[in-house]
Write an enzyme that holds these catalytic residues in place. Sequence first.
Site, short mmCIF file in Angstrom:
data_model
loop_
_atom_site.label_atom_id
_atom_site.label_comp_id
_atom_site.label_asym_id
_atom_site.label_seq_id
_atom_site.Cartn_x
_atom_site.Cartn_y
_atom_site.Cartn_z
N ASP A 52 16.23 16.49 -2.38
CA ASP A 52 16.18 15.55 -3.50
C ASP A 52 17.34 15.88 -4.43
OD1 ASP A 52 13.49 13.74 -4.49
OD2 ASP A 52 15.14 14.02 -5.92
N THR A 76 10.55 -2.59 -7.20
CA THR A 76 10.84 -4.03 -7.31
C THR A 76 12.12 -4.21 -8.12
OG1 THR A 76 8.48 -4.51 -7.21
CG2 THR A 76 9.89 -6.24 -8.11
N ALA A 120 -2.62 7.46 1.62
CA ALA A 120 -2.98 7.02 0.27
C ALA A 120 -2.95 8.23 -0.65
CB ALA A 120 -4.37 6.40 0.28
N ASN A 162 -0.59 -3.42 3.55
CA ASN A 162 -0.88 -3.30 2.12
C ASN A 162 -1.28 -4.64 1.53
OD1 ASN A 162 -0.60 -0.60 1.91
ND2 ASN A 162 1.37 -0.60 0.86
N GLY A 195 -4.19 -1.05 -8.84
CA GLY A 195 -2.93 -0.57 -9.41
C GLY A 195 -2.22 0.25 -8.35
N CYS A 218 2.25 0.63 -4.95
CA CYS A 218 2.56 -0.09 -3.71
C CYS A 218 2.05 -1.53 -3.63
CB CYS A 218 2.01 0.69 -2.53
SG CYS A 218 2.70 2.33 -2.46
N LYS A 244 3.93 -4.35 -5.61
CA LYS A 244 5.33 -4.36 -5.15
C LYS A 244 5.42 -4.94 -3.73
CE LYS A 244 6.99 -0.20 -3.84
NZ LYS A 244 7.73 -0.08 -2.60
C1 UGA Z 1 -2.14 2.29 -0.60
C2 UGA Z 1 -2.71 2.13 0.83
O1 UGA Z 1 -4.13 2.32 0.81
C3 UGA Z 1 -2.07 3.14 1.78
O2 UGA Z 1 -2.52 2.90 3.10
C4 UGA Z 1 -0.54 2.98 1.72
O3 UGA Z 1 0.11 3.92 2.57
C5 UGA Z 1 -0.07 3.19 0.29
O4 UGA Z 1 -0.70 2.21 -0.57
C6 UGA Z 1 1.43 3.06 0.24
O5 UGA Z 1 1.95 2.02 0.69
O6 UGA Z 1 2.10 4.01 -0.15
P1 UGA Z 1 -2.67 3.91 -2.65
O7 UGA Z 1 -1.85 2.95 -3.46
O8 UGA Z 1 -2.39 5.36 -2.76
O9 UGA Z 1 -2.55 3.56 -1.08
O10 UGA Z 1 -4.18 3.72 -3.09
P2 UGA Z 1 -5.46 2.91 -2.59
O11 UGA Z 1 -6.53 3.87 -2.30
O12 UGA Z 1 -5.13 1.94 -1.53
O13 UGA Z 1 -5.89 2.11 -3.94
C7 UGA Z 1 -5.04 1.13 -4.51
C8 UGA Z 1 -5.74 0.45 -5.69
O14 UGA Z 1 -6.82 -0.37 -5.24
C9 UGA Z 1 -6.36 1.44 -6.68
O15 UGA Z 1 -6.11 0.99 -7.98
C10 UGA Z 1 -7.83 1.39 -6.35
O16 UGA Z 1 -8.66 1.77 -7.42
C11 UGA Z 1 -8.00 -0.07 -5.98
N1 UGA Z 1 -9.19 -0.34 -5.15
C12 UGA Z 1 -9.31 0.20 -3.91
C13 UGA Z 1 -10.17 -1.22 -5.62
O17 UGA Z 1 -10.07 -1.75 -6.74
N2 UGA Z 1 -11.25 -1.50 -4.84
C14 UGA Z 1 -11.41 -0.95 -3.60
O18 UGA Z 1 -12.42 -1.27 -2.92
C15 UGA Z 1 -10.42 -0.08 -3.13
#
Ligand code: UGA
Length: 461
Positions: free
Chosen positions: A35, A92, A165, A221, A270, A273, A276
């Site tokens: 980095d 973005t 995640a 996503n 939120g 990912c 975006k």
């Molecule tokens: C997400 C994807 O789940 C991963 O598979 C992917 O690799 C990653 O983006 C990425 O592209 O880097 P992440 O953003 O870390 O992972 O988190 P998530 O667990 O997916 O949650 C995303 C948002 O959705 C959070 O704000 C969470 O609270 C919300 N969420 C999730 C809900 O509101 N309801 C649900 O049932 C599940």
Amino acid sequence: MEVHKISCIGAGFVGGPTMAVFAYKCPDLQISCLDLDPEKISRWNSNELPIYESCLLEIVQNCRGRNLSFSNDVSNEIKNSNIIFICVNTPTKTYGEGAGCAFDLTYLESSVRSIASVLKDCTDKKIIVEKSTVAVRTAEIIEQILTHNAPGLDFSVLSNPEFLAEGTAVNDLLNPSRVLIGGKNEEAIETLANLYARWVPRTKILTTSLWSSELSKLCSNAMLAQRISSINSISAVCERVGADIDEVSTVIGTDERIGNKFLRTSVGFGGSCFTKDVLCLVYICESIGLTDVANYWRQVIIMNEFQRNRFTKCIITSMNNTLKNKHIAMFGFAYKKNTGDTRETAACYVASTLLEEGAIIHVYDPKVTRQMMLNEMNLHKFLDFISADKHLITETNPYEAVKNSSAILVLTEWDCFKDFDYTRMFQDMLKPAYIFDGRNLLNHSALREIGFRVIALGKSD
Ligand code: UGA
């Protein structure tokens, strides 16, 4: 192709944990995570890693100094590597063509240019792995930059998107649902697949064309985000017709064809990912003339904003449209539990609207630092018109956060919030004391018995 050394440009949420797990599972290979940010690298070389993930420190400590290194010396490390991962941010775009939708490839382009300039006289074969989330056909851009700037270089570009995640990164890397490798060159695909096969069953290693691989990541996503927007839209219907979103979601999720994951209603998704990536998909659809498809996916984002706004509006109207100088406790600022990450968190937007109304917000989050919270608020220019010191206060004790407050807002689903002594909190609050549960996390009937006015998503009582 024989592999002795792997390096990765970008020591962030994806690059750091991915390289740590590679080092852990492939002790005979040298792994180097690079980095340009010296502060980040010095933290990776300390016991205060720049990101928190369960078990990550143990793995880093196990491998660091043996076959895992973190360094700013990008040129030297790349030169000696057989495989080079690119794990840099693709935020973005905020300006020019595609502003607000398309990916900004500045970091990716400059990484590829560095690779080209370092490798231009190399005689051995290199594999360049695109791990950052990118728009479809970005691998073509990488190929062109390398071909034009390092004409003699023997290289293959692979797409190997990451599906981990935050909060479960190490487990997701150790036990991935699938590993996706897209490419044109069979030997290069096989070389990378063989590395993953050291710990991932072959049946879970999927190989596709470059373009299918790039598009699959964006669409995975987008479909996860779409499920959340779908259930959130239904939560609004539940409130009007007297149904209960948790019951409806359980019933929908028991259909095996649908499955029960990602059907939990919330104040809105939120993270760095979902928004975006959906917007990038919208941009791709628009740029290839598929306006109806673009509008379909844009609706996922519109519904997410609708849910956030609806929640905030409900707080304001329930409290007589009068928030000026009222103290409000906010439980959680991270975009989800088990992380201190605040990027695109719904809490930021909710806080901004309540601050505009004149409220004084006391935030308690077990992992989010004040600096991270302020960074996210400032990024959106939400603090330009208020004094953060007076109106947006961070608390290290939840019981202090609620003192003299009129309401508690639950914005992140941290498990510890369920164990608080709400009877004690109720006593310290102004009456009527409200709880607005933006995650449907708490035991609402128990809270009502204490005396709280509870307002939750997708519930009519
Ligand atoms: C997400 C994807 O789940 C991963 O598979 C992917 O690799 C990653 O983006 C990425 O592209 O880097 P992440 O953003 O870390 O992972 O988190 P998530 O667990 O997916 O949650 C995303 C948002 O959705 C959070 O704000 C969470 O609270 C919300 N969420 C999730 C809900 O509101 N309801 C649900 O049932 C599940």
